[in-house]
Write a protein that holds these residues in place. Sequence first.
Motif, PDB file in Angstrom:
ATOM      1  N   ILE A   1       0.841  -1.203   0.000  1.00 41.97           N
ATOM      2  CA  ILE A   1       0.000   0.000   0.000  1.00 41.97           C
ATOM      3  C   ILE A   1       0.871   1.246   0.000  1.00 41.97           C
ATOM      4  N   GLY A   2       1.937   1.244   0.788  1.00 46.54           N
ATOM      5  CA  GLY A   2       2.855   2.383   0.784  1.00 46.54           C
ATOM      6  C   GLY A   2       3.461   2.611  -0.592  1.00 46.54           C
ATOM      7  N   LEU A   3       3.861   1.535  -1.259  1.00 45.80           N
ATOM      8  CA  LEU A   3       4.447   1.651  -2.599  1.00 45.80           C
ATOM      9  C   LEU A   3       3.418   2.119  -3.624  1.00 45.80           C
ATOM     10  N   ILE A   4       2.199   1.614  -3.514  1.00 44.53           N
ATOM     11  CA  ILE A   4       1.130   2.039  -4.427  1.00 44.53           C
ATOM     12  C   ILE A   4       0.826   3.518  -4.224  1.00 44.53           C
ATOM     13  N   ASN A   5       0.677   3.927  -2.970  1.00 41.51           N
ATOM     14  CA  ASN A   5       0.302   5.315  -2.685  1.00 41.51           C
ATOM     15  C   ASN A   5       1.346   6.312  -3.180  1.00 41.51           C
TER      16      ASN A   5
ATOM     17  N   MET B   1     -13.148   3.679  -9.323  1.00 44.82           N
ATOM     18  CA  MET B   1     -13.299   2.347  -9.915  1.00 44.82           C
ATOM     19  C   MET B   1     -12.048   1.976 -10.711  1.00 44.82           C
ATOM     20  N   GLY B   2     -11.525   2.924 -11.471  1.00 43.81           N
ATOM     21  CA  GLY B   2     -10.335   2.667 -12.271  1.00 43.81           C
ATOM     22  C   GLY B   2      -9.125   2.320 -11.431  1.00 43.81           C
ATOM     23  N   GLU B   3      -8.930   3.040 -10.327  1.00 47.72           N
ATOM     24  CA  GLU B   3      -7.794   2.766  -9.455  1.00 47.72           C
ATOM     25  C   GLU B   3      -7.945   1.413  -8.767  1.00 47.72           C
ATOM     26  N   CYS B   4      -9.155   1.077  -8.369  1.00 49.38           N
ATOM     27  CA  CYS B   4      -9.385  -0.234  -7.750  1.00 49.38           C
ATOM     28  C   CYS B   4      -9.092  -1.354  -8.747  1.00 49.38           C
ATOM     29  N   GLU B   5      -9.557  -1.197  -9.969  1.00 45.69           N
ATOM     30  CA  GLU B   5      -9.302  -2.200 -11.010  1.00 45.69           C
ATOM     31  C   GLU B   5      -7.810  -2.293 -11.332  1.00 45.69           C
TER      32      GLU B   5
ATOM     33  N   ALA C   1     -10.040  -5.088   5.904  1.00 44.31           N
ATOM     34  CA  ALA C   1     -10.528  -4.553   4.639  1.00 44.31           C
ATOM     35  C   ALA C   1      -9.492  -3.674   3.958  1.00 44.31           C
ATOM     36  N   ILE C   2      -9.366  -3.858   2.645  1.00 39.62           N
ATOM     37  CA  ILE C   2      -8.560  -2.974   1.808  1.00 39.62           C
ATOM     38  C   ILE C   2      -9.534  -2.048   1.102  1.00 39.62           C
ATOM     39  N   LEU C   3      -9.212  -0.751   1.087  1.00 39.38           N
ATOM     40  CA  LEU C   3     -10.098   0.191   0.430  1.00 39.38           C
ATOM     41  C   LEU C   3      -9.331   1.322  -0.221  1.00 39.38           C
ATOM     42  N   PHE C   4      -9.983   1.925  -1.191  1.00 39.93           N
ATOM     43  CA  PHE C   4      -9.502   3.146  -1.823  1.00 39.93           C
ATOM     44  C   PHE C   4     -10.341   4.265  -1.238  1.00 39.93           C
ATOM     45  N   ARG C   5      -9.691   5.379  -0.855  1.00 40.79           N
ATOM     46  CA  ARG C   5     -10.441   6.479  -0.256  1.00 40.79           C
ATOM     47  C   ARG C   5      -9.990   7.799  -0.853  1.00 40.79           C
ATOM     48  N   HIS C   6     -10.960   8.678  -1.019  1.00 38.29           N
ATOM     49  CA  HIS C   6     -10.700  10.003  -1.581  1.00 38.29           C
ATOM     50  C   HIS C   6     -11.773  10.952  -1.060  1.00 38.29           C
TER      51      HIS C   6
ATOM     52  N   ILE D   1      -4.479  10.942  -7.074  1.00 37.93           N
ATOM     53  CA  ILE D   1      -5.752  11.247  -6.422  1.00 37.93           C
ATOM     54  C   ILE D   1      -6.135  10.060  -5.557  1.00 37.93           C
ATOM     55  N   GLY D   2      -6.485  10.339  -4.320  1.00 39.06           N
ATOM     56  CA  GLY D   2      -6.910   9.281  -3.412  1.00 39.06           C
ATOM     57  C   GLY D   2      -5.737   8.454  -2.909  1.00 39.06           C
ATOM     58  N   HIS D   3      -6.063   7.437  -2.119  1.00 43.35           N
ATOM     59  CA  HIS D   3      -5.051   6.554  -1.566  1.00 43.35           C
ATOM     60  C   HIS D   3      -5.706   5.251  -1.136  1.00 43.35           C
ATOM     61  N   PHE D   4      -4.893   4.224  -0.981  1.00 45.91           N
ATOM     62  CA  PHE D   4      -5.361   2.938  -0.464  1.00 45.91           C
ATOM     63  C   PHE D   4      -5.042   2.849   1.011  1.00 45.91           C
ATOM     64  N   GLU D   5      -5.865   2.093   1.731  1.00 47.39           N
ATOM     65  CA  GLU D   5      -5.678   1.854   3.161  1.00 47.39           C
ATOM     66  C   GLU D   5      -5.993   0.399   3.465  1.00 47.39           C
ATOM     67  N   PHE D   6      -5.444  -0.086   4.566  1.00 51.50           N
ATOM     68  CA  PHE D   6      -5.833  -1.383   5.109  1.00 51.50           C
ATOM     69  C   PHE D   6      -6.365  -1.130   6.505  1.00 51.50           C
ATOM     70  N   TRP D   7      -7.607  -1.508   6.731  1.00 51.56           N
ATOM     71  CA  TRP D   7      -8.210  -1.377   8.049  1.00 51.56           C
ATOM     72  C   TRP D   7      -8.140  -2.747   8.731  1.00 51.56           C
ATOM     73  N   ALA D   8      -7.199  -2.900   9.649  1.00 48.32           N
ATOM     74  CA  ALA D   8      -6.949  -4.183  10.291  1.00 48.32           C
ATOM     75  C   ALA D   8      -8.164  -4.691  11.068  1.00 48.32           C
TER      76      ALA D   8
END
Length: 170
Positions: free
Chosen positions: A85-89, A135-139, A105-110, A94-101
């Motif tokens: 996630i750090g490397l992706i971010n 949607m594009g970033e998640c895909e 859950a893995i999610l994209f947030r903006h 625009i936006g970022h990914f997170e992991f909610w332990a």
Amino acid sequence: MTTLSTGLSAYTTPHPVDMAQELAGANDWAYERHNEDELTMFLSGHYADLQFRVFWRDDFKTLQFACLFDIKVPEGKRDEIYRVIGLINERMWIGHFEFWADDNAILFRHASLANDPMTGAFGEDHMATVVETAMGECERFFPVFQFVMWGGQSPEEAIESAMLECMGTA
């Protein structure tokens, strides 16, 4: 990138969550309206089902989007998921990914400010663009998470594998 139908008219109420609900209806997505300021849309992506949550904060005139993957991270892969996630971010504009332990859950947030912060107006094109972008970033990055969790690849290898641009069709 897929262009979404907005399904909105000139007479549509300007409340952003109403606009998200109309967008869901125009694209035949299932949705749940939790209250005036919160909605969840259920979308099918190429790789996984997505829960797309929309939250309006009137005090900040801001719409927050959270797009959750329908995947769970195995206990032994959490450190690698945090690293990837750090490397992706680092690559995100625009936006970022997170992991909610706690929710596994893995999610994209903006979050996006209203087009007109004085009135809280949020344009229909803006709404469609933000949803298309999420949607594009998640895909785009879903395979990276899969390569790390199930493919035995390091975060660096997974990003390199997923970011290859293929030419033509097979």
